[in-house]
Design an enzyme around this catalytic site. Sequence first.
Site, mmCIF file in Angstrom:
data_model
loop_
_atom_site.group_PDB
_atom_site.id
_atom_site.type_symbol
_atom_site.label_atom_id
_atom_site.label_comp_id
_atom_site.label_asym_id
_atom_site.label_seq_id
_atom_site.Cartn_x
_atom_site.Cartn_y
_atom_site.Cartn_z
ATOM 1 C CB THR A 19 0.886 -3.770 6.421
ATOM 2 O OG1 THR A 19 -0.390 -3.864 5.792
ATOM 3 C CG2 THR A 19 1.387 -2.345 6.387
ATOM 4 C CG ASP A 20 -1.802 -7.930 3.738
ATOM 5 O OD1 ASP A 20 -2.203 -7.105 4.570
ATOM 6 O OD2 ASP A 20 -2.408 -8.176 2.681
ATOM 7 C CB THR A 80 -0.945 -0.016 1.227
ATOM 8 O OG1 THR A 80 -1.774 -1.170 1.108
ATOM 9 C CG2 THR A 80 -1.821 1.213 1.308
ATOM 10 C CB SER A 129 3.246 -7.782 1.465
ATOM 11 O OG SER A 129 2.128 -7.816 2.291
HETATM 12 N N1 ASP Z 1 -2.518 -5.834 1.094
HETATM 13 C C1 ASP Z 1 -1.486 -4.845 1.263
HETATM 14 C C2 ASP Z 1 -0.127 -5.534 1.181
HETATM 15 O O1 ASP Z 1 0.303 -6.138 2.126
HETATM 16 C C3 ASP Z 1 -1.658 -4.207 2.580
HETATM 17 C C4 ASP Z 1 -0.649 -3.139 2.875
HETATM 18 O O2 ASP Z 1 0.363 -2.963 2.259
HETATM 19 O O3 ASP Z 1 -0.895 -2.451 3.883
HETATM 20 O O4 ASP Z 1 0.511 -5.420 0.170
#
Ligand code: ASP
Length: 321
Positions: free
Chosen positions: A86-87, A12, A55
């Site tokens: 973040t995942d 993200t 991710s």
């Molecule tokens: N779905 C996203 C990822 O992990 C969530 C994020 O980056 O916050 O790529």
Amino acid sequence: MKRVLIIHTGGTISMLENKETGEVNSTEMHPLTAVSDQLKLYAEIDEHILFDLPSPQITPKHMLELAKKINEVIETYDGIIVTHGTDTLEETAYFLDLVLHTNKPVILTGAMRSSNEIGSDALYNLISSLRVTIQDEAKSNGVLVVMNDEIHTAENVTKTSTSNVATFQSPQFGPIGMVTKDSIIFHRTVLSHPTHPIKDISKKVFLLKAYAGMDDHLLHAIKAANPDGLVIEGLGQGNLPKTTVEPLQKMIAENIPVILVSRCYQGVVQPTYGYDGGGKQLKEMGVIFARGVSGPKARIKLLIALEKTQNLKVLKDLFEI
Ligand code: ASP
């Protein structure tokens, strides 16, 4: 001024929101490159786009490629920042923590809201990470995660909320430090931090979560897939339904390491209970108890450890410290 390299991997923090559809996705140019002048107030900055992946698509092979990139450039810089989705951020952070042998700051950050969303934490988290990276106290604490004004160790941090910007928490011990408007405060340091550099990542390790009424079906399926190792998130202090005991015994007899963590997010597994499937029985039959890490992180550690040894005794010593 210190020199810092920012390595982008996607997520993200590297995406923008489509204002018509609300969909969040990658764009042609990295959105944070446009604001990199704001970063130059703190350090000399170079940027490198290694991947542009959400991710959930990051694998241990990408993690190893990232580690190799960091090793290649670390001598040239005072610190490295990795931007990441973040995942699976906590898995990449822990992977780097285990394989990188450096006392220089290596910091991961991400964002819950992309750069053009209201209340975006993208640039804010990147600037916070930079402010932490240039602190001498950030050295020798292993890989750190900086998000939402907190500094976490790679070993403890986990994503706890699907959408809240305060998602990253360290449920065992709390954050190692905090970021305020005018200071960076470390509350404690990491006592010991053994590293295990590797050249390849090639093993097959499964992760399974225990549940009430679990039978042996999934264990038989895993065994049929020829695993190099298995991590189980057990119940409570480290117990399993008794139906799992026999298939696990067979795996261990074939030298397949079985690592036990708890599905509780606090505390450690220990061999307390003597009933069928209880921790005492599991330990006596050779299940390895991993101290204080989550299932996904124990899996990362086992993948790395298996590149060095398949000896169950040596693996036990690595996990039960
Ligand atoms: N779905 C996203 C990822 O992990 C969530 C994020 O980056 O916050 O790529």
